[in-house]
Design a protein around this motif. Structure first.
Motif, PDB file in Angstrom:
ATOM      1  N   LEU A 158      36.308  29.910  39.637  1.00  0.00           N
ATOM      2  CA  LEU A 158      35.154  30.711  39.226  1.00  0.00           C
ATOM      3  C   LEU A 158      35.449  32.200  39.342  1.00  0.00           C
ATOM      4  N   TYR A 159      36.180  32.570  40.370  1.00  0.00           N
ATOM      5  CA  TYR A 159      36.548  33.979  40.533  1.00  0.00           C
ATOM      6  C   TYR A 159      37.418  34.444  39.365  1.00  0.00           C
ATOM      7  N   ARG A 160      38.414  33.650  39.001  1.00  0.00           N
ATOM      8  CA  ARG A 160      39.268  34.016  37.868  1.00  0.00           C
ATOM      9  C   ARG A 160      38.434  34.209  36.599  1.00  0.00           C
ATOM     10  N   HIS A 161      37.428  33.386  36.428  1.00  0.00           N
ATOM     11  CA  HIS A 161      36.630  33.406  35.203  1.00  0.00           C
ATOM     12  C   HIS A 161      35.688  34.612  35.143  1.00  0.00           C
ATOM     13  N   PHE A 162      35.102  34.991  36.303  1.00  0.00           N
ATOM     14  CA  PHE A 162      33.992  35.942  36.276  1.00  0.00           C
ATOM     15  C   PHE A 162      34.264  37.297  36.932  1.00  0.00           C
ATOM     16  N   TRP A 163      35.352  37.456  37.677  1.00  0.00           N
ATOM     17  CA  TRP A 163      35.412  38.553  38.636  1.00  0.00           C
ATOM     18  C   TRP A 163      35.348  39.951  38.009  1.00  0.00           C
ATOM     19  N   GLN A 164      35.743  40.105  36.779  1.00  0.00           N
ATOM     20  CA  GLN A 164      35.714  41.415  36.144  1.00  0.00           C
ATOM     21  C   GLN A 164      34.387  41.707  35.429  1.00  0.00           C
ATOM     22  N   ARG A 165      33.455  40.757  35.513  1.00  0.00           N
ATOM     23  CA  ARG A 165      32.203  40.889  34.749  1.00  0.00           C
ATOM     24  C   ARG A 165      30.962  40.975  35.624  1.00  0.00           C
ATOM     25  N   VAL A 166      31.038  40.542  36.879  1.00  0.00           N
ATOM     26  CA  VAL A 166      29.867  40.495  37.746  1.00  0.00           C
ATOM     27  C   VAL A 166      30.354  40.418  39.190  1.00  0.00           C
ATOM     28  N   ASN A 167      29.536  40.852  40.139  1.00  0.00           N
ATOM     29  CA  ASN A 167      29.883  40.685  41.553  1.00  0.00           C
ATOM     30  C   ASN A 167      29.745  39.218  41.946  1.00  0.00           C
ATOM     31  N   LEU A 168      30.639  38.747  42.791  1.00  0.00           N
ATOM     32  CA  LEU A 168      30.696  37.329  43.130  1.00  0.00           C
ATOM     33  C   LEU A 168      30.707  37.120  44.642  1.00  0.00           C
ATOM     34  N   VAL A 169      30.012  36.075  45.077  1.00  0.00           N
ATOM     35  CA  VAL A 169      30.072  35.613  46.456  1.00  0.00           C
ATOM     36  C   VAL A 169      30.134  34.095  46.420  1.00  0.00           C
ATOM     37  N   PHE A 170      30.942  33.506  47.304  1.00  0.00           N
ATOM     38  CA  PHE A 170      31.113  32.061  47.336  1.00  0.00           C
ATOM     39  C   PHE A 170      30.688  31.529  48.705  1.00  0.00           C
ATOM     40  N   GLY A 171      29.714  30.621  48.692  1.00  0.00           N
ATOM     41  CA  GLY A 171      29.270  29.980  49.922  1.00  0.00           C
ATOM     42  C   GLY A 171      29.844  28.577  50.012  1.00  0.00           C
ATOM     43  N   ILE A 172      30.762  28.367  50.938  1.00  0.00           N
ATOM     44  CA  ILE A 172      31.376  27.046  51.116  1.00  0.00           C
ATOM     45  C   ILE A 172      30.811  26.415  52.383  1.00  0.00           C
ATOM     46  N   GLY A 173      30.374  25.174  52.262  1.00  0.00           N
ATOM     47  CA  GLY A 173      29.744  24.493  53.383  1.00  0.00           C
ATOM     48  C   GLY A 173      30.546  23.328  53.902  1.00  0.00           C
ATOM     49  N   THR A 174      30.291  22.150  53.338  1.00  0.00           N
ATOM     50  CA  THR A 174      30.903  20.923  53.837  1.00  0.00           C
ATOM     51  C   THR A 174      32.420  20.980  53.823  1.00  0.00           C
ATOM     52  N   ARG A 175      32.995  21.639  52.814  1.00  0.00           N
ATOM     53  CA  ARG A 175      34.461  21.699  52.709  1.00  0.00           C
ATOM     54  C   ARG A 175      35.066  22.637  53.747  1.00  0.00           C
ATOM     55  N   LEU A 176      34.245  23.320  54.517  1.00  0.00           N
ATOM     56  CA  LEU A 176      34.726  24.074  55.675  1.00  0.00           C
ATOM     57  C   LEU A 176      34.455  23.331  56.976  1.00  0.00           C
ATOM     58  N   SER A 177      33.203  22.892  57.151  1.00  0.00           N
ATOM     59  CA  SER A 177      32.784  22.403  58.466  1.00  0.00           C
ATOM     60  C   SER A 177      32.943  20.902  58.655  1.00  0.00           C
ATOM     61  N   CYS A 178      33.309  20.182  57.559  1.00  0.00           N
ATOM     62  CA  CYS A 178      33.548  18.737  57.707  1.00  0.00           C
ATOM     63  C   CYS A 178      34.676  18.293  56.783  1.00  0.00           C
ATOM     64  N   ASP A 179      35.758  19.054  56.793  1.00  0.00           N
ATOM     65  CA  ASP A 179      36.929  18.697  55.994  1.00  0.00           C
ATOM     66  C   ASP A 179      38.039  18.292  56.955  1.00  0.00           C
ATOM     67  N   ILE A 180      38.071  17.017  57.281  1.00  0.00           N
ATOM     68  CA  ILE A 180      39.000  16.474  58.266  1.00  0.00           C
ATOM     69  C   ILE A 180      39.589  15.187  57.695  1.00  0.00           C
ATOM     70  N   PRO A 181      40.892  15.011  57.748  1.00  0.00           N
ATOM     71  CA  PRO A 181      41.479  13.777  57.223  1.00  0.00           C
ATOM     72  C   PRO A 181      40.829  12.540  57.831  1.00  0.00           C
TER      73      PRO A 181
END
Length: 407
Positions: A330-353
């Protein structure tokens, strides 16, 4: 660092009333000021095949322990220094206590059945900590051998890979927020993952968790959730005007801050029809939480451009099922056209093999004894018991019924 062995039936998972997402407190203050006597009901959903009913007794025990949580003097002083809160609300919050009698928990045919009913000012604070409790109870029972180090190791591997695949990109405008409270493996895992990001990932700009923000010196982030718009479906005397009423009430409470609007309570198209020039100028940006993110972002940018607003002066927050790969795409697609922020949840706090995260939510189903609904941009996320009300909502907002194609 190893966690000590914990008994989920006797040891409290939650130790602070601030162990919640910031948007709950921000909404609670607005409800306290504007809708003090409004009553609501909310229900738990597991979007999957997990049979969680067997954990009902442990979850009930944790809910009972939540009655002892209260805002202590240091936490009160911390909130008082933030620009979001007013003294009357904070003084009331010091007296707030969770009331477990508002929560009904059952093992219903092996499925977890939870319903929360009471004043909106109280019910609003149950959702995030209760989901965190459910997630941690289940994971501790299913994976008692897992230590936080496993999550940190997994994160370190992901960050190495992210650096490799982003080597050709200017990341100067990449911004990441932790949104991991609701479906975390455990409280300790979330805290150690965020601490690792602070040490090694310069693009972290904040966390949705107030306790974590306070302890780590990070900005707390978050504005409103679906329930803000859902409740206005019954608060507003005109259903077709309810979304505009919700947007205006938020601006009345927070005219110069917390200006990111959630767009998918009644689909993005219906939202943009209500998001006219005054709102588009007043709000600092929009948050995506369902549907195709590229399509959504293109619609948002086109809407700003039609209104003569430079998208580079606005912010798009992406928060739907994100991981680092999706965020970078998404950053590659939009970064030159609008300000971007990414909120990552489960893939940070419950990403365990070998650990399967839970896809769980608690959503409003009634306000003042009448039905409310969420018409998501993603199929299968609509929540409402009253089909007639869903039809009325679709008609009021000109949202067509989605007919699935035969396979």
């Amino acid at each position: 660092m190893l966690e000590r062995t914990m008994n989920v039936a006797t040891d409290p998972i939650l130790t602070s009333i601030l162990d919640t997402d910031a948007y709950k407190s921000h909404m609670q203050q607005a409800v306290f000021h504007r809708y003090y006597d409004v009553t609501v009901s909310a229900e738990f959903r597991c979007r999957g095949d997990d049979l969680l009913g067997e954990y009902a007794a442990d979850i009930s025990a944790q809910i009972e322990m939540m009655r002892s949580l209260k805002l202590d003097q240091e936490e009160f002083a911390y909130l008082r220094e933030l620009p979001f809160f007013q003294s009357d609300y904070l003084n009331w919050l010091r007296q707030f206590r969770f009331d477990p009698s508002q929560v009904r928990v059952r093992n219903h045919h092996r499925k977890l059945d939870i319903r929360i009913t009471g004043p909106w000012r109280d019910v609003i604070l149950w959702e995030v900590p209760l989901l965190a409790v459910i997630s941690e109870v289940v994971h501790r029972r299913r994976s008692p051998h897992i230590a936080p180090a496993a999550a940190v190791t997994q994160l370190q591997q992901k960050l190495r890979y992210f650096r490799q695949i982003s080597a050709d990109v200017d990341l100067s405008r990449f911004k990441l927020m932790d949104f991991g409270t609701r479906r975390r493996f455990s409280r300790q895992v979330q805290f150690e993952v965020v601490a690792e990001l602070q040490r090694t990932f310069p693009y972290l700009i904040g966390t949705s968790n107030y306790q974590l923000a306070r302890e780590c010196g990070l900005p707390p982030v978050g504005t409103q959730a679906h329930e803000w718009f859902q409740a206005h479906q019954q608060i507003s005397p005109d259903l077709a005007n309810s979304q505009r009423a919700a947007l205006q009430a938020w601006l009345d409470e927070y005219p110069d801050q917390l200006g990111i609007a959630l767009t998918d309570c009644i689909t993005m198209d219906a939202f943009l029809r209500d998001f006219g020039p005054a709102f588009a100028h007043a709000y600092q940006g929009l948050r995506h939480d369902s549907g195709d993110p590229v399509e959504w972002g293109e619609k948002a940018i086109a809407h700003y451009e039609r209104l003569g607003i430079d998208p580079l002066g606005k912010t798009l927050v992406f928060s739907d099922s994100l991981d680092f790969d999706k965020a970078l795409m998404l950053y590659r697609h939009f970064w030159q056209r609008v300000n971007l922020v990414f909120g990552i949840g489960t893939r940070l706090s419950c990403d365990i093999p070998a650990v399967k995260p839970l896809n769980i939510v608690i959503k409003l189903v009634e306000c003042n004894g009448k039905p409310v609904a969420k018409l998501s941009d993603s199929p299968g996320k609509t929540i409402c018991h009253d089909k007639a009300f869903v039809r009325a909502l679709r008609k009021a907002f000109d949202v067509p019924l989605v007919v699935k194609k035969a396979s």
